[in-house]
Write an enzyme that holds these catalytic residues in place. Structure first.
Site, PDB file in Angstrom:
ATOM      1  N   GLY A   1       5.352   3.960  -9.001  1.00 17.57           N
ATOM      2  CA  GLY A   1       6.091   2.698  -9.170  1.00 17.57           C
ATOM      3  C   GLY A   1       5.137   1.514  -9.136  1.00 17.57           C
ATOM      4  O   GLY A   1       5.148   0.645 -10.022  1.00 17.57           O
ATOM      5  N   HIS A   2       4.279   1.486  -8.105  1.00 17.74           N
ATOM      6  CA  HIS A   2       3.283   0.414  -8.010  1.00 17.74           C
ATOM      7  C   HIS A   2       2.382   0.421  -9.254  1.00 17.74           C
ATOM      8  O   HIS A   2       2.043  -0.632  -9.804  1.00 17.74           O
ATOM      9  CB  HIS A   2       2.383   0.610  -6.779  1.00 17.74           C
ATOM     10  CG  HIS A   2       3.090   0.518  -5.460  1.00 17.74           C
ATOM     11  ND1 HIS A   2       3.185   1.582  -4.599  1.00 17.74           N
ATOM     12  CD2 HIS A   2       3.721  -0.505  -4.847  1.00 17.74           C
ATOM     13  CE1 HIS A   2       3.836   1.218  -3.502  1.00 17.74           C
ATOM     14  NE2 HIS A   2       4.182  -0.044  -3.631  1.00 17.74           N
TER      15      HIS A   2
ATOM     16  N   GLY B   1       0.808  -1.226   0.000  1.00 23.59           N
ATOM     17  CA  GLY B   1       0.000   0.000   0.000  1.00 23.59           C
ATOM     18  C   GLY B   1       0.834   1.265   0.000  1.00 23.59           C
ATOM     19  O   GLY B   1       2.015   1.234  -0.326  1.00 23.59           O
TER      20      GLY B   1
ATOM     21  N   HIS C   1       2.219   4.423  -5.133  1.00 22.99           N
ATOM     22  CA  HIS C   1       2.815   5.514  -5.907  1.00 22.99           C
ATOM     23  C   HIS C   1       2.959   5.046  -7.354  1.00 22.99           C
ATOM     24  O   HIS C   1       2.587   3.916  -7.697  1.00 22.99           O
ATOM     25  CB  HIS C   1       4.163   5.923  -5.295  1.00 22.99           C
ATOM     26  CG  HIS C   1       5.097   4.774  -5.053  1.00 22.99           C
ATOM     27  ND1 HIS C   1       5.689   4.064  -6.069  1.00 22.99           N
ATOM     28  CD2 HIS C   1       5.526   4.194  -3.899  1.00 22.99           C
ATOM     29  CE1 HIS C   1       6.460   3.125  -5.575  1.00 22.99           C
ATOM     30  NE2 HIS C   1       6.370   3.161  -4.251  1.00 22.99           N
TER      31      HIS C   1
ATOM     32  N   MET D   1      11.241   5.851  -6.443  1.00 26.07           N
ATOM     33  CA  MET D   1       9.980   6.027  -5.711  1.00 26.07           C
ATOM     34  C   MET D   1       9.832   4.922  -4.672  1.00 26.07           C
ATOM     35  O   MET D   1      10.171   3.765  -4.928  1.00 26.07           O
ATOM     36  CB  MET D   1       8.801   5.977  -6.674  1.00 26.07           C
ATOM     37  CG  MET D   1       8.758   7.198  -7.534  1.00 26.07           C
ATOM     38  SD  MET D   1       7.356   7.136  -8.644  1.00 26.07           S
ATOM     39  CE  MET D   1       7.566   8.678  -9.481  1.00 26.07           C
TER      40      MET D   1
HETATM   41  P1  AMP Z   1       5.972  -2.484  -1.645  1.00 23.90           P
HETATM   42  O1  AMP Z   1       4.596  -1.930  -1.522  1.00 23.90           O
HETATM   43  O2  AMP Z   1       7.065  -1.527  -1.273  1.00 23.90           O
HETATM   44  O3  AMP Z   1       6.122  -3.840  -0.982  1.00 23.90           O
HETATM   45  O4  AMP Z   1       6.204  -2.740  -3.208  1.00 23.90           O
HETATM   46  C1  AMP Z   1       5.338  -3.538  -3.960  1.00 23.90           C
HETATM   47  C2  AMP Z   1       5.960  -3.789  -5.299  1.00 23.90           C
HETATM   48  O5  AMP Z   1       6.194  -2.558  -5.983  1.00 23.90           O
HETATM   49  C3  AMP Z   1       7.324  -4.504  -5.198  1.00 23.90           C
HETATM   50  O6  AMP Z   1       7.423  -5.476  -6.231  1.00 23.90           O
HETATM   51  C4  AMP Z   1       8.295  -3.372  -5.411  1.00 23.90           C
HETATM   52  O7  AMP Z   1       9.554  -3.780  -5.916  1.00 23.90           O
HETATM   53  C5  AMP Z   1       7.543  -2.502  -6.418  1.00 23.90           C
HETATM   54  N1  AMP Z   1       8.059  -1.142  -6.393  1.00 23.90           N
HETATM   55  C6  AMP Z   1       8.305  -0.385  -5.304  1.00 23.90           C
HETATM   56  N2  AMP Z   1       8.853   0.796  -5.663  1.00 23.90           N
HETATM   57  C7  AMP Z   1       8.979   0.786  -7.003  1.00 23.90           C
HETATM   58  C8  AMP Z   1       9.477   1.707  -7.975  1.00 23.90           C
HETATM   59  N3  AMP Z   1       9.985   2.871  -7.620  1.00 23.90           N
HETATM   60  N4  AMP Z   1       9.422   1.364  -9.287  1.00 23.90           N
HETATM   61  C9  AMP Z   1       8.915   0.161  -9.655  1.00 23.90           C
HETATM   62  N5  AMP Z   1       8.417  -0.761  -8.784  1.00 23.90           N
HETATM   63  C10 AMP Z   1       8.454  -0.457  -7.482  1.00 23.90           C
END
Ligand code: AMP
Length: 282
Positions: free
Chosen positions: A36-37, A31, A34, A186
């Protein structure tokens, strides 16, 4: 978008989708979404018929209780973003749904070398926690495609290993790192940075780029020492900055010309832990 809170309801729904010939793409997250997600979601929409996103702040992967407490949470904003970005299905379980009891937290997966280096070394218990939650999520969703971010490169390899240990056919798609205009990768954790530290944090990426630019004519230990000094002088506390082979994260003492390489870094800025990496192609 349909939201499921119960695993059994989601599994039943997705089984029906599969019977109808629809491929399932899965984007697991914690959650505070952003761009990236959302880039993972976009890729899933391109490749799969039904895109499932999960939001679950997984307590077992936090080796630091304070970090778990302070982890940003913004479910209502997340719901809007998911709706706007064509997410078909949201899985939003509570903790009991994933971990019914203490026993459900005790399974161990043998990650071997991957658990002993970099994030594995500096965050003991982190990858075992990631594997615990991913095993359960993969069982519930059973996707054809799993979309992960290169930002957490070691996590991608860990999950790849988990998928093979589980003999699953799920195909992992690693998506590129999305960055803020200054170059900062991000991350949900960036929300905790003050605006001046957010600017400063982009130096982490700039440092990796400058190592890449100076590869010819310098050896890695020299560049590493200089980079760590520079970062520490700017106010970072560097945990690691390493060069590795991309395929298996074997740590390398110096550049090798014929292999795909990656430089990985983890550093604290104002008590907030940031990670980044840069792929270097021969
Ligand atoms: P998280 O919510 O941080 O556990 O991330 C969920 C997914 O989004 C994971 O596969 C992360 O590697 C990916 N993710 C997080 N930040 C970025 C980003 N800046 N660019 C691309 N994918 C991302």
């Amino acid at each position: 978008m349909i939201t499921f809170k119960l695993a059994k309801d989601l599994t039943k729904y997705l089984q029906k989708q599969k019977q109808n010939g629809n491929s399932i793409g899965f984007v697991p997250t914690m959650g505070a979404l952003h761009e990236g997600h959302l880039s993972l979601l976009k890729k899933s929409n391109e490749m799969s018929k039904v895109t499932v996103c999960s939001i679950f702040v997984n307590p077992t992967q936090f080796n630091n209780p304070e970090d778990l407490k302070k982890y940003p949470r913004s479910v209502s904003e997340d719901l809007l973003l998911l709706e706007e970005n064509r997410c078909d299905v949201l899985f939003l379980p509570d903790e009991k749904e994933i971990y019914a009891d203490e026993k459900s937290k005790q399974k161990h997966f043998d990650l071997g070398y991957l658990e002993t280096i970099l994030e594995g070394k500096f965050r003991p218990g982190h990858f075992p926690g990631v594997c615990l939650v991913m095993e359960k999520l993969l069982k519930i969703v059973n996707p054809e495609f799993l979309f992960l971010g290169q930002k957490d490169f070691q996590q991608c390899l860990v999950i790849q290993k988990l998928v093979s240990l589980l003999h699953k056919a799920t195909k992992i798609i690693i998506c590129p790192i999305l960055r803020e205009p200054g170059g900062l990768a991000m991350s949900s954790r960036n929300l905790r940075l003050s605006s001046s530290n957010r600017k400063l944090a982009s130096q982490l990426h700039q440092t990796l780029v400058s190592i890449e630019n100076r590869m010819d004519g310098h050896n890695f230990p020299q560049l590493k020492e200089q980079a760590i000094n520079d970062l520490e002088n700017m106010g970072f506390q560097v945990e690691y900055l390493e060069l590795a082979r991309k395929t298996d994260l074997q740590i390398l003492p110096d550049f090798k010309v014929k292999e795909d390489l990656i430089i990985l870094v983890a550093a604290f800025l104002a008590g907030i832990r940031l990670i980044d990496n840069l792929l270097i192609n021969p």
